[in-house]
Design an enzyme around this catalytic site. Structure first.
Site: not given
Ligand code: SPV
Ligand code: MN
Length: 631
Positions: A256, A280
């Site tokens: 991520h 953050c």
């Molecule tokens: C996150 O919350 O890290 C996002 C949005 O990038 S979501 O698609 O809701 O996860």
């Molecule tokens: Mn994300």
């Protein structure tokens, strides 16, 4: 279920019956019976009234975009390619409780929400009986990565939401041709989604039956009775869980993380990845860098001993709240240009077709937002003033609009990753930038130890630190212990290991004021770039390396035209030893409850604690950086 014999396939007959001729031909051009059979089964289950196959042609893209408008899933604005989507007041974010990893027998995985695979599949099938009645099912095909790349994964999306397909057409590379060319010799994920019944506002009605079930073994994700993209857009956070699991089995990383390039002396570009929990500074760090490869996800593999990464996406699903023309000029321009294609979600759509979010110039006026009609001063049932746009309002747009898009965005070989950055919201403990001693030390004390302050409204808990290893906890499909072990093993195969850095933009002084300026992150990036190439000294602290004062003075001058005072340096880089020891203890106790944590993690934490205690014994609880040795 379908009748099979050597010469006739029941599912093919069924597809031929329910699909228009053209759509049938498009589907059967894909030489993969197990895929076609699954599609037939899902059609039989959900019973859509029509089916549309999206090949990625201009006609198909146009059809989807128009369908989203015609069916009220998106609303028009004053610019023809800007639309607004509303998820509904109960469907504005990811649903942690109802997002579950399906495992045989429902065996628990530490900190992960699991569920028995058979029970979960049955539950989804029960909910999904006839769920698409009266609606159209879209079948679309995507690449999760550049075309022709060994990094790339594939996906098929079935959904009754034109908004979901429209989003995916922006966020990913459409990939029907690759399926025709390569199936069955490609590995793909299968996503089944239905928004379920929608009310007169277009919101999913049965959010109590919202389920997001991830079958990691069979590479299938089911998502029903929801619209929020984090729950529905298959290739985003649903794919991330499947990708993490595949990477674990095969020895590579699905993260991520953003990927961004930082320019160093002589114009060289050095690539970093960065993991930050939401809110953050992840996006602002990407934009403080010099080139952008990706803003959210990364697939990282070891190629000839070098860690190389690709961004599997080609679009951004970014937080819009607070985006303003001073701090985010580039994004702001994209979001306000008449010619760009943008889906706004959960912003305010004013009468007259103008979009407004917090940060946009001008005042919010009468219109509609995520909770229905909105007017200045509107209050909710409990008397609270209702904000015009939601804090998790977002924009979906192509990354290709960015001026500083990295030219290697489509490179099948990815880019070499020289540094990994981890950042959280930490008012008390970590300095603005810190480099780990080595890969393993960084993986343990930075990545696996990532925490962020809770900003929720539960007053007594504000200030508490929330554990979020690698900023991926919500998206892990394996135990955090196994994820750490994977990073150790990954590092062993590298001849050049990325340096690991910690950043913290939220350090406060004794008076509770933030010390750093928003723009300072550019300096930390430039310092990290020099460190990667061994071109900057550092001070060795018991927790890692920190910058030398004189180097920062130069970097602040060159990159920001600012003075950097010694007083600020001392405030920012004095080592807060008590807090650092407490952090080690917190992390230790969390992993003590994760049975498959590798022994090495505890060894490294113990060494860190010992070093810190020795330092405290000789230099005290707060150590002035000038008292520590230059490396
Ligand atoms: C996150 O919350 O890290 C996002 C949005 O990038 S979501 O698609 O809701 O996860
Ligand atoms: Mn994300």
């Amino acid at each position: 279920m379908f009748q099979e014999s050597e010469h006739s396939h029941g599912f093919l007959k069924f597809l031929q019956q329910v699909l228009p001729v053209k759509a049938y031909e498009k589907l059967v051009a894909i030489n993969d019976h197990s895929l076609l059979k699954w599609i037939a089964e899902m059609i039989q289950l959900a019973r859509p009234s029509s089916i549309y196959v999206v090949t990625g042609s201009a006609e198909d893209l146009e059809y989807t975009t128009r369908a989203a408008l015609e069916r009220g899933e998106e609303l028009p604005t004053k610019f023809s390619r800007h639309t607004v989507h509303f998820d509904g007041p109960k469907d504005l974010a990811r649903d942690r409780k109802n997002t579950r990893i399906l495992v045989r027998g429902g065996a628990p995985i530490p900190l992960i929400n699991t569920y028995d695979k058979d029970l979960g599949t049955k539950e989804i099938y029960d909910i999904s009986q006839g769920i698409m009645e009266g609606k159209e099912m879209f079948i679309s095909f995507y690449c999760f990565g550049p075309k022709g790349s060994d990094f790339t994964m594939y996906a098929v999306q079935l959904t009754d939401s034109a908004y979901v397909v429209h989003s995916e057409n922006i966020l990913y590379r459409t990939c029907y041709d690759e399926f025709v060319e390569k199936a069955p010799n490609i590995r793909y994920a299968k996503f089944f989604h239905s928004a379920g019944e929608r009310d007169s506002n277009g919101w999913s009605k049965n959010v109590d039956k919202r389920r997001i079930f991830i079958d990691i073994e069979d590479n299938v994700v089911y998502s029903v009775n929801t619209q929020y993209a984090g729950n529905t857009v298959g290739l985003k956070k649903l794919m991330l869980r499947l990708c993490v699991y595949t990477g674990y089995r095969e020895g590579w990383l699905c993260e991520h993380m953003f990927i961004a390039g930082v320019r160093g002396p002589g114009g060289r570009v050095t690539y970093f990845t960065g993991a930050f929990p939401a809110g953050c500074g992840k996006t602002s760090t990407v934009f403080a860098a010099d080139t952008v490869v990706g803003d959210d996800l990364a697939i990282i593999k070891s190629i000839d001993g070098v860690a190389r990464g690709v961004n599997p996406e080609v679009g951004m699903f970014g937080i819009i709240d607070g985006v303003n023309s001073d701090d985010d000029p580039e994004i702001y321009e994209i979001l306000t240009s008449p010619d760009t294609e943008v889906i706004f979600s959960n912003v305010l759509l004013m009468n007259g077709g103008e979009v407004w979010w917090r940060g946009k110039t001008g005042k919010p006026g009468f219109g509609i937002n995520y909770a229905g009609k909105w007017w200045p001063g509107k209050r909710d049932e409990v008397g609270q003033e209702l904000p015009p746009s939601h804090p998790n309002a977002r924009f979906t747009t192509s990354i290709r609009y960015l001026r500083n898009l990295d030219p290697k965005i489509d490179d099948p070989a990815g880019v070499p990753i020289h540094g990994m950055i981890f950042g959280g919201r930490d008012p008390r403990t970590l300095p603005p930038v810190l480099e780990a001693f080595d890969w393993d030390h960084g993986i343990v004390t930075v990545g696996a130890s990532l925490e962020s302050e809770k900003t929720a409204a539960i007053l007594e808990r504000v200030g508490e630190m929330e554990f979020n290893p690698f900023a991926i906890l919500d998206f892990l499909s394996i135990s955090p212990g196994k994820f750490v072990e994977l990073h150790f093993k990954f590092g062993e195969n590298l001849t050049i290991k990325p340096r690991v850095f910690s950043v913290n933009y939220f350090l406060k002084d004794e008076a509770g004021r933030y010390i750093a300026d928003k723009v300072d992150k550019r300096v930390w990036l430039k310092w990290m770039e020099l460190r990667v190439h061994g071109e900057s000294d550092a001070i060795r602290t018991p927790a890692g390396f920190i910058p030398v004062y004189q180097d920062l003075v130069k970097l602040f001058d060159v990159y920001l035209g600012k003075e950097y005072s010694e007083e600020r340096y001392v405030k920012e880089f004095s080592l807060r030893v008590d807090q650092l020891i407490e952090k080690v203890e917190r992390i230790w106790s969390i992993y003590s409850n994760i049975p498959d944590t590798p022994r090495r993690l505890f060894d490294i934490l113990l060494e860190q604690k010992r070093r810190l205690e020795e330092t405290r014994a000789s230099l005290g609880s707060i150590v002035h950086p000038f008292k520590l040795d230059k490396h």
